[in-house]
Design an enzyme around this catalytic site. Sequence first.
Site, PDB file in Angstrom:
ATOM      1  N   HIS A 197      -0.797   0.232   7.680  1.00 34.31           N
ATOM      2  CA  HIS A 197      -1.454   0.338   6.372  1.00 34.31           C
ATOM      3  C   HIS A 197      -1.499   1.797   5.951  1.00 34.31           C
ATOM      4  CE1 HIS A 197      -4.065  -0.655   3.072  1.00 34.31           C
ATOM      5  NE2 HIS A 197      -5.088   0.023   3.558  1.00 34.31           N
ATOM      6  N   CYS A 232       0.820  -1.218   0.000  1.00 33.52           N
ATOM      7  CA  CYS A 232       0.000   0.000   0.000  1.00 33.52           C
ATOM      8  C   CYS A 232       0.853   1.267   0.000  1.00 33.52           C
ATOM      9  CB  CYS A 232      -0.946   0.002   1.201  1.00 33.52           C
ATOM     10  SG  CYS A 232      -0.144  -0.371   2.769  1.00 33.52           S
TER      11      CYS A 232
END
Length: 862
Positions: free
Chosen positions: A821, A327
């Site tokens: 994340h 990500c």
Amino acid sequence: MATDLGELLVPYMPTIRVPRTGDRVFKSECAFSYDSPESEGGLYVCMNSFLGFGREHVERHYRKTGQSVYMHLKRHVKEKATGAAGGAIPRRRNGKVFLDLELNRDFNGDDYEYEDEAKLVIFPDHFEIPLPNIEELPALVTIACDAILNALSPYKKQESDSWEEEIQVSRHARSLRQQENEVRIPPSGWKCAKCEMRENLWLNLTDGSVLCGKWFFDGSGGNGHALEHYKETNFPLAVKLDTITPDGADIYSFDEEEAVLDPHISEHLLHFGIDMLQMQRTENGHHTDNHVQPRVSDWEVIQEAGLKLKPVYGSGYTGIKNLGNSCYLSTTMQVLFSIPEFQRAYVGNLQRIFDYSPLDPTQDFNTQMAKLGHGLLSGQYSKPPMKSELIEQVMKEEYKQLQRGISPKMFKALVSKGHPEFSSNRQQDAHEFLLHLINQVERNSSGSENPSDVFRFLVEERVQCCQTQKVRYTQRVDYLMQLPVPLEAASNREELIAYESKRKEAEENMRPPPEPVRARIPFTACLQAFTEPENVPDFWSSALQAKSAGVKTSRFASFPEYMVMQIKKFTFGVDWVPKKLDVSVDVPDFLDLNRLRATGLQSGEEELPDLTPPIVIPEDTRDNTTNNSLESPEIDESSVMQLAEMGFPLEACRKAVYYTGNMGAEMAFNWIIAHMEEPDFAEPLAVPTYMESDLLSPSLPTTSALDNQPPEESISILTSMGFPRHHTIQALKATNNNLERALDWIFTHPDCEDESEAMSDTADMADTEPNNNSFSNANAHSDSTLSPDQDLSSPRVRDGPGRYELFAFISHMGASTMSGHYVCHIKKEGRWLIYNDHKVCLSERPPKDLGYMYFYRRLSSC
């Protein structure tokens, strides 16, 4: 029919190959697009190069290479039939799923089934031969087809090929006795205990000594003090400091003279205060800290969980699949391709880039950038569901993620190639990846538009000697602004103090900790901390010709078109565990930095003498360098330190600055990138011997400098190729008169070609003299601007007003850059959107105060 097929393939038999060991077979993704066997047109695999092409691109490959035979692969995805049989499996065309492809996660395996189809296609007539057709095809063709169908994914093969010779456990690991000397190693600020080296440092696992290595194990430079220490003490094991991760570290055994494993490395490091096991834990694809769990509210607020976010589709609204902790890459690329300059450079030049791509486009950076940009901006991979599909979902009372997004496997494999961190599957820092990508863009933009120019700006650094009050002004190139976080300026300081008191009390009484309190930091306080003077460690005053106290302040010598601002939330604890500051910063939508414009040397200020500090020669080499020890080449030490702070070996930085004629840190940085794979990259700089008179008058042209004039025959060879004489001489000087490297230097330094060719031979000779003031005239203009038209040797900058508007930000959830994340929010067409892996939705509450990296665009002048 067998005879007919055999005769049909005879003219093409020399072009059909059987994949050998090391060949990569791309049967899951097109080299120019994100078409796959599941796409409507399927995928065509070249029977010679084993590259994959979608229906729109296979004709280009045929015209370019003349290769006629391709294997066409098509995967049919069908919903299972329901009824009394309870979902009977229909007959597959080829009896099984034989393509080694990942099943599409967007389709539930219980509701869908797959049918694979393969055939040979002969261009240009598109003659088709169904497969398998063992009895009718020549044996070579049959073997080649089977090998392609059974080949592993090139990415799996890349992983297996990356394994090196197995490293053995050291015989000293189990019986190692560590001294009880209470040595504690800090998480940063290391240097060799016997010299000033700050890289290639090794921690002896017996007594905790930090000493420099020698160029024998990992390719870095050093003075060999770690080896000397072993010879004196017989303490056998040492660990390289900057390689310590939760997965292990680089360990060397001086006794066994090889890299080794230490099964007890965590215990041995903990003895010196380094708790490697708490650095990260992996769970369900996302990393989380073992003790400090990411706050649930962070994940909810940043991802806007609990809100009914409306998905969007079409051009610019395509998501990117998460490959497992990728990500950081996805969010960075989403933001970059929302910038018009990147869109124009790659997607705007798509056909030209594709037409002139090399024979293996999977290894061409510009091709893969254009492919990724087109995938994100074309809208081909972000189409809204049909009305019937929506009705069906409502009837089934279920909701599926309808946008599939694109998979960046090919792009990630290329852009991270050779990088120890980005090539792994671990989570990384989006800030570090952005700088890595800008470097790649710079290296691959020779002779074409460089979109990363929009980020480049000049920083003026003012260093003042506290004892003499004299100053030195230097400039360096940078690409982002790093804002410190002054926790002492928190607006809820009393609340934080009360929380800390309760936390300590709970810890002492073995009770659960209280609810964490997030520090609220005013943005103005961060900006003020950025402008504050900072102490310069190991400052050498040229006025005193000795070490002294020094302070440094930084200002903007130019303002870029796009300002990237990083909030420095990440730090290391005393136990080496990376931590993230739990802070909220009220980052503004509009930013005015004009008051931070650099002013240059002011009236009444006196400059420090333009002298360089003496070079410290290791004791073990002084006997061999008696004649040269008094002589030091004139090298811009400020440029050297800028490069060293990036993590490059000190000797390599010195060579880079020396061989590029002290033309600045950016030129030296390009030299490092071009030469970092050479075996002598980190070896000490070898310079010509200077006469004693040269030391007395270093400012005059020396005999050694004149002797450094490249051989005339080498100049003639390069000028015969059409390159200007002055550019040719520069290239040869920068590469130690190596013709092959000089030619590469010319192509990677096109800007130098614009310099005047009318310079006399005397001026050419004068160029051998280092110029420590490559940016010294940058602020001679009344508006303190700098452009290539004003100084041809300066880096490309696009100066203008320092007023900006926020258009994107990247947020991080988790305890450290090694975990968690990333998502990003981008403002398009006046509305904020959230990009969370493959999901793209309208944002309801963009959490601007919790971002990590912020992207501003310059406001147009009123």
